[in-house]
Write a protein that holds these residues in place. Structure first.
Motif, PDB file in Angstrom:
ATOM      1  N   GLU A 153       0.837  -1.210   0.000  1.00  0.00           N
ATOM      2  CA  GLU A 153       0.000   0.000   0.000  1.00  0.00           C
ATOM      3  C   GLU A 153       0.871   1.257   0.000  1.00  0.00           C
ATOM      4  OE1 GLU A 153      -3.784  -1.868   2.514  1.00  0.00           O
ATOM      5  OE2 GLU A 153      -2.220  -0.711   3.515  1.00  0.00           O
ATOM      6  N   LEU A 154       1.961   1.208   0.758  1.00  0.00           N
ATOM      7  CA  LEU A 154       2.855   2.371   0.820  1.00  0.00           C
ATOM      8  C   LEU A 154       3.396   2.690  -0.578  1.00  0.00           C
ATOM      9  CD1 LEU A 154       4.425   4.426   2.637  1.00  0.00           C
ATOM     10  CD2 LEU A 154       6.263   2.753   2.698  1.00  0.00           C
ATOM     11  N   LEU A 155       3.845   1.638  -1.273  1.00  0.00           N
ATOM     12  CA  LEU A 155       4.396   1.859  -2.619  1.00  0.00           C
ATOM     13  C   LEU A 155       3.318   2.347  -3.587  1.00  0.00           C
ATOM     14  CD1 LEU A 155       6.807  -1.197  -3.008  1.00  0.00           C
ATOM     15  CD2 LEU A 155       7.318   1.115  -2.224  1.00  0.00           C
ATOM     16  N   MET A 156       2.142   1.743  -3.493  1.00  0.00           N
ATOM     17  CA  MET A 156       1.043   2.173  -4.378  1.00  0.00           C
ATOM     18  C   MET A 156       0.695   3.642  -4.121  1.00  0.00           C
ATOM     19  SD  MET A 156       0.131  -0.250  -6.425  1.00  0.00           S
ATOM     20  CE  MET A 156      -1.350   0.508  -7.075  1.00  0.00           C
ATOM     21  N   TYR A 157       0.643   3.993  -2.845  1.00  0.00           N
ATOM     22  CA  TYR A 157       0.283   5.374  -2.498  1.00  0.00           C
ATOM     23  C   TYR A 157       1.315   6.352  -3.045  1.00  0.00           C
ATOM     24  CZ  TYR A 157      -0.639   9.523   0.279  1.00  0.00           C
ATOM     25  OH  TYR A 157      -0.897  10.817   0.665  1.00  0.00           O
ATOM     26  N   MET A 158       2.600   6.017  -2.825  1.00  0.00           N
ATOM     27  CA  MET A 158       3.644   6.953  -3.249  1.00  0.00           C
ATOM     28  C   MET A 158       3.697   7.076  -4.768  1.00  0.00           C
ATOM     29  SD  MET A 158       6.595   6.590  -0.420  1.00  0.00           S
ATOM     30  CE  MET A 158       7.263   8.154  -0.913  1.00  0.00           C
ATOM     31  N   GLY A 159       3.500   5.958  -5.439  1.00  0.00           N
ATOM     32  CA  GLY A 159       3.504   6.003  -6.894  1.00  0.00           C
ATOM     33  C   GLY A 159       2.363   6.853  -7.434  1.00  0.00           C
ATOM     34  N   ARG A 160       1.183   6.666  -6.858  1.00  0.00           N
ATOM     35  CA  ARG A 160       0.023   7.415  -7.349  1.00  0.00           C
ATOM     36  C   ARG A 160       0.111   8.885  -6.956  1.00  0.00           C
ATOM     37  NH1 ARG A 160      -5.472   4.429  -6.767  1.00  0.00           N
ATOM     38  NH2 ARG A 160      -5.941   6.024  -8.312  1.00  0.00           N
ATOM     39  N   PHE A 161       0.695   9.168  -5.778  1.00  0.00           N
ATOM     40  CA  PHE A 161       0.889  10.563  -5.368  1.00  0.00           C
ATOM     41  C   PHE A 161       1.826  11.265  -6.349  1.00  0.00           C
ATOM     42  CE2 PHE A 161       2.434  14.155  -2.990  1.00  0.00           C
ATOM     43  CZ  PHE A 161       1.431  14.473  -2.088  1.00  0.00           C
ATOM     44  N   ARG A 162       2.802  10.512  -6.858  1.00  0.00           N
ATOM     45  CA  ARG A 162       3.746  11.099  -7.820  1.00  0.00           C
ATOM     46  C   ARG A 162       3.143  11.193  -9.220  1.00  0.00           C
ATOM     47  NH1 ARG A 162       9.020  11.868  -6.313  1.00  0.00           N
ATOM     48  NH2 ARG A 162       9.759  10.832  -4.429  1.00  0.00           N
ATOM     49  N   GLY A 163       1.945  10.633  -9.403  1.00  0.00           N
ATOM     50  CA  GLY A 163       1.275  10.747 -10.706  1.00  0.00           C
ATOM     51  C   GLY A 163       1.630   9.649 -11.684  1.00  0.00           C
ATOM     52  N   ILE A 164       2.217   8.563 -11.198  1.00  0.00           N
ATOM     53  CA  ILE A 164       2.531   7.437 -12.095  1.00  0.00           C
ATOM     54  C   ILE A 164       1.240   6.643 -12.329  1.00  0.00           C
ATOM     55  CG2 ILE A 164       3.983   5.382 -12.361  1.00  0.00           C
ATOM     56  CD1 ILE A 164       5.864   6.614 -10.245  1.00  0.00           C
ATOM     57  N   PRO A 165       0.962   6.211 -13.568  1.00  0.00           N
ATOM     58  CA  PRO A 165      -0.271   5.441 -13.833  1.00  0.00           C
ATOM     59  C   PRO A 165      -0.378   4.197 -12.939  1.00  0.00           C
ATOM     60  CG  PRO A 165       0.788   6.060 -15.886  1.00  0.00           C
ATOM     61  CD  PRO A 165       1.738   6.441 -14.795  1.00  0.00           C
ATOM     62  N   VAL A 166      -1.617   3.868 -12.561  1.00  0.00           N
ATOM     63  CA  VAL A 166      -1.858   2.787 -11.595  1.00  0.00           C
ATOM     64  C   VAL A 166      -1.203   1.476 -12.021  1.00  0.00           C
ATOM     65  CG1 VAL A 166      -3.627   1.439 -10.427  1.00  0.00           C
ATOM     66  CG2 VAL A 166      -4.039   3.832 -10.930  1.00  0.00           C
ATOM     67  N   ALA A 167      -1.415   1.094 -13.275  1.00  0.00           N
ATOM     68  CA  ALA A 167      -0.876  -0.194 -13.735  1.00  0.00           C
ATOM     69  C   ALA A 167       0.647  -0.208 -13.639  1.00  0.00           C
ATOM     70  CB  ALA A 167      -1.316  -0.446 -15.177  1.00  0.00           C
ATOM     71  N   GLU A 168       1.252   0.929 -13.962  1.00  0.00           N
ATOM     72  CA  GLU A 168       2.710   1.029 -13.898  1.00  0.00           C
ATOM     73  C   GLU A 168       3.200   0.930 -12.453  1.00  0.00           C
ATOM     74  OE1 GLU A 168       4.730   1.046 -16.397  1.00  0.00           O
ATOM     75  OE2 GLU A 168       6.565   1.290 -15.210  1.00  0.00           O
ATOM     76  N   VAL A 169       2.488   1.618 -11.553  1.00  0.00           N
ATOM     77  CA  VAL A 169       2.881   1.563 -10.137  1.00  0.00           C
ATOM     78  C   VAL A 169       2.774   0.130  -9.625  1.00  0.00           C
ATOM     79  CG1 VAL A 169       2.422   2.405  -7.814  1.00  0.00           C
ATOM     80  CG2 VAL A 169       2.015   3.894  -9.739  1.00  0.00           C
ATOM     81  N   ARG A 170       1.674  -0.529  -9.979  1.00  0.00           N
ATOM     82  CA  ARG A 170       1.458  -1.906  -9.500  1.00  0.00           C
ATOM     83  C   ARG A 170       2.584  -2.810  -9.972  1.00  0.00           C
ATOM     84  NH1 ARG A 170      -3.282  -3.037 -11.843  1.00  0.00           N
ATOM     85  NH2 ARG A 170      -4.481  -1.872 -10.316  1.00  0.00           N
ATOM     86  N   SER A 171       2.930  -2.657 -11.244  1.00  0.00           N
ATOM     87  CA  SER A 171       3.983  -3.501 -11.822  1.00  0.00           C
ATOM     88  C   SER A 171       5.330  -3.238 -11.134  1.00  0.00           C
ATOM     89  CB  SER A 171       4.062  -3.206 -13.318  1.00  0.00           C
ATOM     90  OG  SER A 171       5.267  -3.660 -13.835  1.00  0.00           O
ATOM     91  N   ARG A 172       5.661  -1.940 -10.963  1.00  0.00           N
ATOM     92  CA  ARG A 172       6.946  -1.603 -10.330  1.00  0.00           C
ATOM     93  C   ARG A 172       6.969  -2.066  -8.867  1.00  0.00           C
ATOM     94  NH1 ARG A 172       8.562   4.554 -12.244  1.00  0.00           N
ATOM     95  NH2 ARG A 172       8.347   4.237 -14.482  1.00  0.00           N
ATOM     96  N   ALA A 173       5.838  -1.873  -8.172  1.00  0.00           N
ATOM     97  CA  ALA A 173       5.783  -2.245  -6.758  1.00  0.00           C
ATOM     98  C   ALA A 173       6.005  -3.748  -6.597  1.00  0.00           C
ATOM     99  CB  ALA A 173       4.444  -1.834  -6.159  1.00  0.00           C
ATOM    100  N   ASP A 174       5.330  -4.531  -7.416  1.00  0.00           N
ATOM    101  CA  ASP A 174       5.478  -5.993  -7.335  1.00  0.00           C
ATOM    102  C   ASP A 174       6.932  -6.391  -7.569  1.00  0.00           C
ATOM    103  OD1 ASP A 174       2.863  -6.375  -6.710  1.00  0.00           O
ATOM    104  OD2 ASP A 174       2.206  -6.819  -8.762  1.00  0.00           O
TER     105      ASP A 174
END
Lengths: 280, 530
Positions: free
Chosen positions: A121-142
Motif C-alpha cells: 500500500e505504501l508503494l502504491m500510495y507513493m507512486g500514485r501521489f507522484r502521478g505514475i499510472p496505476v498499472a505502472e505503479v502496480r507492476s513496479r511495486a510488485d
C-alpha cells in the motif's frame, strides 16, 4: 522578474537568492556550494562545497555528530539551510524543487513511515501521489517487493516490519519513480546480514544502470567495499574528498586513513582498571 | 530499596515538570492549585453527607467501587503515562519479587493522582464516621482501600503488560477509552432524566450487592462496628482480606510470568488482506487529492486513534443535543457543536503520521501538490461531516417537531462545520504540533511542551467555526420574528460563506505548508519520541 507571491500575499520562498545556476555544477549528480547550517553557536555544517560525479557510488563518512545527516537532510529538502546552494543533477533543490525532487530518491535515517499502511500500500500510495499510472505503479511495486525479498511481507503493516524490512521498503519507495540520484542516510545500520546483502546488490545494480548513489555511513569497511568516491566529514566540514584510493593515500585501509584525518590516532589509554575483576 | 523506588518516581515527576518551559511553570502550578481546590470542594461535598449515615454509606460504596474500577482501567487506557507501570522496565535489575512488589507499591502511591484519591478517601472516612470515635477505624478502612486499588491495578497492568506493549494492545486500550466515554454520556443522560426518588432507590439496591465486594465491604465496616453488628463486620473484614490476598497472589503470579517471558511479538498482528488500491474511493481517484483522501479513509478504519475521534464526534452530534436540551424545542441547533467537532477532524492533519510527513515533502515540489494534499485531507472530514450534520439536524427537527427551524439550523450547523474545517486546514500548517506516535495513552493528544499549541489550535478552530456560523445565526434569529424566508437565507449564507472561507483557508494553509515544510516537519517530529 516579478517575485511570485502566495495566496496570503506574501512573497514565496526566495531562498537562496539569485535565480542563476552555477556553471561549475555541470556533470555532477550532486553539487554543494558553500552550504551552512548553525544551531545557536554551533556550526553543524560549516560552509561545505562538494561535487559528486554522475554514476558514482559515493560514500559520506564521518564520526557521530560530524554533520552527515544534517547535510543529507538539507540536500533532500527536509531541512532549510542557512546559506549555500545544492544542485541535484543540475536542479537547485531549494529554487527548483519540482525538478530536483523528481530526480532524487531518499532514504533518511530515523524517520517514520506511514506505519498503518502495508508495504505494498505504501508503494502504491507513493507512486500514485507522484502521478505514475496505476498499472505502472502496480507492476513496479510488485517487482521491487520481489527483488528486495519483501514479497511475502507485502501485505503486512509497516508498523510490524523489522529494521531491515523498513530499510528495504524505504529503498523501494525511493526507487519507485526511477530517480537519477539516490540519497541514503545510514542505509545498512542495524540491518541483518541477509537484508544488507540484498540492499547492497540493488544499489550496485542501480549504479551499473547509470544511477548515482550517495550514502552516509560510519562503517569504513562498507564504504571501502562499495564506494568508488568518498568524502570525510568532521566537525561540520569536508576534510577530504575524492576517489577512495586517493583519500586512503598511503594508509593500509580507509579506516586507518579516516582515523588519521579526524585526529583519532591515539586512543586514550589507562583507567577502567576496575574492569579486570568482576563483582560476585 | 523501597526508598530508591520512591526516589525514582519522585525524580520522574520532577523530570516532567522540568520538561515544561520555565515561563509556563507558574501557570502549571496555578493549574495544580485550581485542581486541588476543586478536589477539596468535592471532598467537602462528600463530608456533608455525614449527618445522613444511610446516604453516606451509599455514596461511599459507590465511590469506592468506581474508584477500584478506575484504577484497574486506567493503565489500559493510559499505559504510557506512568513509566513505572510496565514491569518489563525492571526485568534486568537484580531484584527479588518481594522487593519489586514493595517498591512498585510505593511508586503507585506517589503522584498527584494518588494524592487526589487520598483526599477523597479521607473525606469518605469523615462521612462514614457516624460518631467521631469511629474516625480512626474509617481512616484505616480507606487506607486499606487505597492499598487494594494499588494492588489490583498493578496486578491487572502487570498481567496486561505484554499486551499493552504491542500495537494491538494499545489499540484495544483506545477502544476501552471510547467505551468509557460512551458510558459516561449515557450515565450523564440518565442522571439528568431520572426522577430523584426512583433513581436513588435503584442506587440503594445496587449498593446492597456491591457491599459484598471488598470496596463495598470496607465502606460498611465502620457502620457495622458502630452498630455492634460484629458478625457482619467480621464477614466484611474476611471479604476484604480475601480480596486483598487474591489480588496480591494475582500480582505475584503475573509479575513472575511477565519477568520470565519476553515482550509481546507483533508478528501475527498484521492484516491478512490488503487493499493496495485503497478501496473504491482509491480506485476511482484520478488526482492527488483523491489518493490522499482514499489513504486517510483507510487509516481511519485501521488506526484507532483516528477512528475514535470520529466516533466521539458522531456521538457528540447525536448525543450532545440530548444532554443540553433535554426537552422542548431547539435541540437541532445544538448539533452545531457536533459540526464543529466534525470540522476539527481536519485539524493538525500534517502531524498525524509524525515524522512520516517527510514522505510527502520529498514528493511535493510545487504549490498545486501541497494544495491537493490539504484538499484531500479536508475532503475526508467534509463528506462524512456533511452527512452526519444533516442527518443529526434532521433527526432532532423530526423528534422535537422543529421542522420549521430546519433551514436556519442547517445553515448554522453546516456553516460551523465548514468554517471549523477551513480553520483546521489553515492551522494545520500555521500552528502544527506533535502528536504522540506511541499510542500509549488516548489522553496524550500533544507531544510534551506542545500542549499550549494544541489547546490554542483547537480553540482557534472551534472559534473560527463559530465565527463563520454567526451570520447564519443572525439571519435565523431574524427569521424567528420576520418569517421563514429568513431561515432559508440563513441556509444559503451559512453554506456559501462556509465554502468560500474553507476554499480560501485551504489555499492559505497550503501556501504556508509549501513555504514552511521543513519547519513543520521539525515541529511534528516531536511526536515520534513519545
Amino acid at each position: 522578474m516579478t517575485e511570485p507571491t502566495s495566496a496570503s500575499g506574501r512573497p514565496l520562498v526566495a531562498y537562496p537568492g539569485e535565480d542563476t545556476v552555477d556553471p561549475s555544477v555541470a556533470g555532477n549528480a550532486l553539487a554543494i556550494r558553500g552550504l551552512q547550517k548553525r544551531y545557536g553557536d554551533k556550526a553543524a555544517v560549516d560552509n561545505i562545497t562538494l561535487d559528486v560525479p554522475v554514476g558514482s557510488f559515493f560514500g559520506l563518512v564521518g564520526p557521530n555528530g560530524a554533520g552527515k545527516t544534517t547535510t543529507l537532510s538539507m540536500v533532500t529538502g527536509l531541512l532549510r539551510p542557512d546559506a549555500g546552494r545544492i544542485y541535484i543533477d543540475g536542479a537547485d533543490v531549494w529554487r527548483d524543487p519540482v525538478r530536483a525532487k523528481a530526480r532524487m530518491g531518499v532514504l533518511p535515517d530515523g524517520l517514520r513511515l506511514f506505519e498503518r499502511l502495508s508495504g505494498r500500500e505504501l508503494l502504491m500510495y507513493m507512486g500514485r501521489f507522484r502521478g505514475i499510472p496505476v498499472a505502472e505503479v502496480r507492476s513496479r511495486a510488485d517487482e521491487l517487493l520481489k527483488v528486495l525479498d519483501l514479497a511475502d511481507a507485502g501485505n503486512k503493516l509497516v508498523a510490524d516490519y523489522s529494521t531491515g524490512m523498513r530499510k528495504k521498503i524505504t529503498l523501494a519507495a525511493a526507487l519507485l519513480h526511477s530517480p537519477r540520484v539516490l540519497l541514503l542516510d545510514e542505509p545498512l545500520e542495524a540491518v541483518d546480514p541477509v537484508s544488507a546483502r540484498v540492499i547492497r546488490t540493488v544499489l550496485t545494480r542501480f549504479t551499473q544502470g547509470g544511477g548515482t548513489v550517495i550514502l552516509s555511513s560510519h562503517v569504513m569497511a562498507l564504504v571501502e567495499e562499495l564506494c568508488d568516491h568518498v568524502a570525510v566529514m568532521a566537525r561540520g566540514q569536508i576534510i577530504a574528498a575524492g576517489p577512495v584510493a586517493q583519500v586512503r593515500g598511503g594508509s593500509a585501509t580507509l579506516d586507518d586513513a579516516f582515523m588519521h584525518l579526524v585526529g583519532a590516532d591515539e586512543l586514550a589509554e589507562g583507567g577502567l582498571s576496575w574492569l579486570r575483576s568482576s563483582q560476585d | 530499596m523501597v526508598a530508591v523506588f520512591a526516589g525514582l518516581k519522585w525524580h520522574l515527576l520532577l523530570g516532567r515538570l522540568r520538561a515544561v518551559q520555565k515561563s509556563r511553570r507558574p501557570w502549571l502550578l496555578l493549574g495544580f492549585v485550581v485542581v486541588l481546590a476543586l478536589v477539596g470542594f468535592i471532598a467537602f461535598g462528600i463530608t456533608t453527607s455525614r449527618p445522613y449515615p444511610e446516604t453516606a454509606r451509599v455514596v461511599a460504596i459507590l465511590m469506592m467501587t468506581l474508584q477500584l474500577i478506575s484504577w484497574v482501567v486506567a493503565p489500559l487506557v493510559a499505559f504510557g503515562l506512568d513509566e513505572t507501570v510496565d514491569p518489563h522496565r525492571f526485568a534486568l535489575l537484580p531484584l527479588r519479587r518481594g522487593t519489586l512488589i514493595r517498591g512498585l507499591t510505593v511508586t503507585s502511591l506517589i503522584g498527584w493522582l494518588p494524592l487526589v484519591n487520598l483526599i477523597w478517601l479521607l473525606a469518605i472516612a469523615v462521612a462514614l464516621s457516624t460518631s467521631w470515635s469511629m474516625l480512626p477505624l474509617a481512616v484505616v478502612c480507606v487506607l486499606v482501600q487505597l492499598l487494594l486499588c494499588v494492588v489490583v491495578s498493578r496486578a491487572a497492568s502487570t498481567a496486561m503488560a505484554s499486551l499493552m506493549n504491542s500495537r494491538r494492545g494499545r489499540d484495544l486500550g483506545m477502544l476501552v477509552g471510547f467505551g468509557l466515554f460512551v458510558l459516561y454520556m449515557l450515565a450523564s443522560s440518565l442522571l439528568g432524566r431520572s426522577e430523584g426518588e426512583g433513581f436513588y432507590d435503584g442506587l440503594v439496591k445496587v449498593t446492597h450487592t456491591l457491599g459484598w465486594f471488598p470496596p463495598g465491604a470496607l465502606a460498611r465496616i465502620p457502620g457495622l462496628v458502630d452498630e455492634g453488628d460484629w458478625a457482619q463486620a467480621a464477614v466484611a473484614v474476611l471479604i476484604v482480606l480475601a480480596g486483598l490476598g487474591l489480588a496480591l497472589f494475582w500480582w505475584m503470579k503475573a509479575l513472575t510470568r511477565t519477568l520470565e517471558s519476553g515482550s509481546s511479538m507483533t508478528e501475527s498482528s498484521s492484516p491478512s488482506s490488503s487493499s493496495a488500491e485503497f478501496g473504491a474511493l482509491g480506485r476511482r481517484a484520478t488526482n492527488v487529492a483523491g489518493v490522499v483522501a482514499a489513504r486517510d479513509v483507510l487509516l481511519i478504519w485501521r488506526d484507532p486513534m483516528r477512528r475514535i475521534s470520529w466516533l466521539v464526534s458522531i456521538a457528540m452530534a447525536f448525543g450532545w443535543p440530548f444532554l443540553v436540551i433535554q426537552s422542548g424545542h431547539g435541540a437541532l441547533f445544538a448539533v452545531a457543536f457536533g459540526g464543529l467537532m466534525m470540522g476539527l477532524q481536519a485539524a493538525n492533519q500534517l502531524a498525524l503520521d509524525g515524522s512520516g510527513l517527510w514522505l510527502h515533502l520529498v514528493m511535493s515540489g510545487d504549490r498545486s501538490k501541497y494544495r491537493d494534499e490539504i484538499r484531500g485531507h479536508a475532503v475526508v472530514a467534509l463528506i462524512p461531516g456533511v452527512v452526519v450534520v444533516v442527518l443529526a439536524t434532521l433527526f432532532f427537527a423530526v423528534i422535537r417537531s422543529d421542522l420549521d427551524l430546519l433551514p436556519g439550523a442547517l445553515g448554522i450547523n453546516l456553516g460551523a462545520m465548514l468554517g471549523s474545517a477551513g480553520f483546521a486546514c489553515w492551522l494545520s500548517a500555521a500552528l502544527p504540533y506533535g502528536v504522540p506516535q506511541s499510542r500509549s495513552s488516548m489522553f496524550a493528544s500533544a507531544a510534551p511542551g506542545q500542549k499550549g499549541r494544541s489547546g490554542g489550535a483547537s480553540l482557534a478552530v472551534m472559534g473560527g467555526g463559530i465565527a463563520v456560523a454567526l451570520p447564519a445565526a443572525a439571519l435565523t434569529l431574524v427569521g424567528h420574528y420576520q418569517g421563514a424566508v429568513w431561515g432559508w437565507a440563513a441556509l444559503v449564507v451559512g453554506v456559501v460563506l462556509g465554502l468560500v472561507i474553507l476554499q480560501r483557508l485551504i489555499e492559505i494553509g497550503a501556501d504556508k505548508y509549501y513555504e514552511s515544510g521543513p519547519e513543520i516537519l521539525h515541529q511534528v517530529s516531536a511526536g515520534d519520541r513519545v
